[in-house]
Design an enzyme around this catalytic site. Structure first.
Site, short mmCIF file in Angstrom:
data_model
loop_
_atom_site.label_atom_id
_atom_site.label_comp_id
_atom_site.label_asym_id
_atom_site.label_seq_id
_atom_site.Cartn_x
_atom_site.Cartn_y
_atom_site.Cartn_z
N ASP A 123 35.22 88.88 2.46
CA ASP A 123 33.87 88.39 2.24
C ASP A 123 33.53 88.44 0.75
O ASP A 123 33.87 89.40 0.06
CB ASP A 123 32.90 89.29 3.04
CG ASP A 123 31.48 88.78 3.04
OD1 ASP A 123 30.56 89.62 3.15
OD2 ASP A 123 31.29 87.56 2.92
N HIS B 127 20.67 88.25 1.27
CA HIS B 127 21.34 89.45 1.79
C HIS B 127 20.34 90.60 1.90
O HIS B 127 19.32 90.61 1.23
CB HIS B 127 22.48 89.85 0.87
CG HIS B 127 23.62 88.90 0.92
ND1 HIS B 127 24.14 88.29 -0.21
CD2 HIS B 127 24.36 88.43 1.95
CE1 HIS B 127 25.14 87.50 0.13
NE2 HIS B 127 25.31 87.58 1.45
N SER C 101 21.44 88.62 9.10
CA SER C 101 20.97 89.75 9.93
C SER C 101 19.53 89.55 10.37
O SER C 101 18.70 89.05 9.61
CB SER C 101 21.09 91.07 9.17
OG SER C 101 22.43 91.55 9.25
N ASN D 131 27.38 85.67 9.23
CA ASN D 131 27.67 86.92 8.52
C ASN D 131 26.59 87.98 8.79
O ASN D 131 25.41 87.74 8.52
CB ASN D 131 27.76 86.66 7.02
CG ASN D 131 29.09 86.06 6.63
OD1 ASN D 131 29.78 85.45 7.45
ND2 ASN D 131 29.48 86.24 5.37
O1 TD3 Z 1 25.94 87.49 4.31
C1 TD3 Z 1 26.25 88.63 4.64
C2 TD3 Z 1 25.40 89.42 5.63
O2 TD3 Z 1 24.15 89.64 5.09
P1 TD3 Z 1 23.07 90.57 5.85
O3 TD3 Z 1 23.75 91.31 6.95
O4 TD3 Z 1 22.55 91.47 4.78
O5 TD3 Z 1 22.01 89.62 6.38
N1 TD3 Z 1 27.38 89.22 4.14
O6 TD3 Z 1 28.19 88.46 3.36
C3 TD3 Z 1 27.69 90.62 4.40
C4 TD3 Z 1 27.72 91.46 3.12
C5 TD3 Z 1 26.58 91.16 2.19
C6 TD3 Z 1 25.79 92.40 1.78
O7 TD3 Z 1 25.13 92.98 2.87
ZN ZN Z 2 27.07 87.04 2.29
#
Ligand code: TD3
Ligand code: ZN
Ligand code: NA
Length: 311
Positions: free
Chosen positions: A88, A184, A217, A257
């Protein structure tokens, strides 16, 4: 089995569902993700940031990459659901090449803070190397506000769908992460939560490849409340509600994600357990509630995104 991320995402794209991409830094979260995937009969994409590679290798990111590949392959070989391992937010060439050589299923080259041409150039280079090794590639267009490990983007720069068409044609990238209004972390929206569905639909129409939603999230209120009841201070936390995630999948998102939701569920369970069990100091016991809540939040997300039952 251990599979290429592309296999999971092309199936999701063809059948119109989303697959959670779940971040790990340690063994516990890997355990919980696999347990949820098996329980829900859902494919899973495990993902690690560059920081996670450093953390697992105690400062040595090459060691961390090796460790993660061994751990994930060990679990993947034991279960019937498809399991992929993804790098990632790969920003540094060394980390991305290390992940490819270590045996990751796919890598993200995140060059989104660079101008369009530079982003294309860097992405093309990684696609050439990764595809030579049979590894698939994700790239990002536009910028998410908030902190992404090292890089902090000031504010959202939404994707330009016409640019996305050129970008995908020129680079041959396998999946694309268009910035559509999320960010994020736990504090995604000042006002009401909203993302640009039209942009997702246009990017899908122009590129016809699996799309990735970053910053996805939900920041589930139930777990925020439990954590705050037991001493956490997450005032103002706000995420992407389930109905918006469902709509985003309908518009063409296939990889979702999710990191913050796992962290909040885990810390809620940990705080609650420790507060209620002052005499406990066995880690095989005091992670119990943290494990339960984390598996719950992952299982629920598989239902919301439609990956449940699709393994
Ligand atoms: O896009 C995301 C997920 O973001 P989130 O879980 O914070 O909404 N990620 O790429 C995961 C890591 C990013 C820092 O948390
Ligand atoms: Zn991300
Ligand atoms: Na980025």
């Amino acid at each position: 089995p251990y599979v290429d991320t592309k296999v999971i995402l092309e199936n999701a794209d063809k059948n119109g569902y989303g697959v959670p991409a779940l971040n790990i830094n340690n063994l516990e979260f890997l355990h919980y993700i696999i347990e949820a995937g098996v329980k829900m009969n859902s494919p899973v994409i495990i993902e690690t940031s560059q920081g996670a590679m450093k953390y697992a290798g105690n400062g040595d990111f090459r060691k961390g990459a090796e460790l993660f590949v061994k751990m994930v392959k060990t679990f993947a070989d034991e279960v019937d659901i498809p399991v992929a391992l993804h790098l990632d937010h790969g920003k540094d060439f060394e980390y991305i090449v290390t992940a490819i050589k270590a045996g990751y299923s796919s890598v993200m080259i995140d060059a989104s803070e660079h101008p369009f041409e530079e982003n294309m150039k860097r992405t093309k280079e990684i696609v050439r190397i990764a595809h030579a090794a049979g590894v698939s590639v994700e790239a990002e267009l536009g910028q998410l506000a908030g902190v992404e490990d090292e890089a902090v983007a000031a504010e959202n720069v939404l994707v330009n769908p016409e640019e996305a068409k050129i970008f995908v044609e020129e680079t041959g990238v396998d999946f694309l992460a268009p910035a559509v209004g999320t960010s994020h972390g736990a504090f995604k929206f000042k006002g009401e939560a909203k993302i640009d569905y039209d942009r997702i639909k246009k990017v899908k129409e122009y590129t016809k490849i699996p799309l990735v939603l970053h910053g996805a999230s939900s920041v589930v209120p139930e777990f925020v409340e439990i954590a705050e009841k037991h001493g956490a201070d997450f005032g103002g936390a706000k995420g992407v509600p389930a109905d918006i995630l469902r709509e985003a999948v309908k518009c063409g998102i296939n990889k979702v994600n999710t990191d913050t939701d796992l962290r909040i569920a885990f810390v809620a369970g940990l705080r609650e357990f420790l507060n209620n069990n002052p005499k406990e100091f066995d880690p095989r016991k005091y992670f119990k509630l943290a494990k339960e809540y984390t598996i719950k939040v992952i299982s629920d997300r598989m239902e919301v995104l439609g990956s449940a039952g699709k393994a």
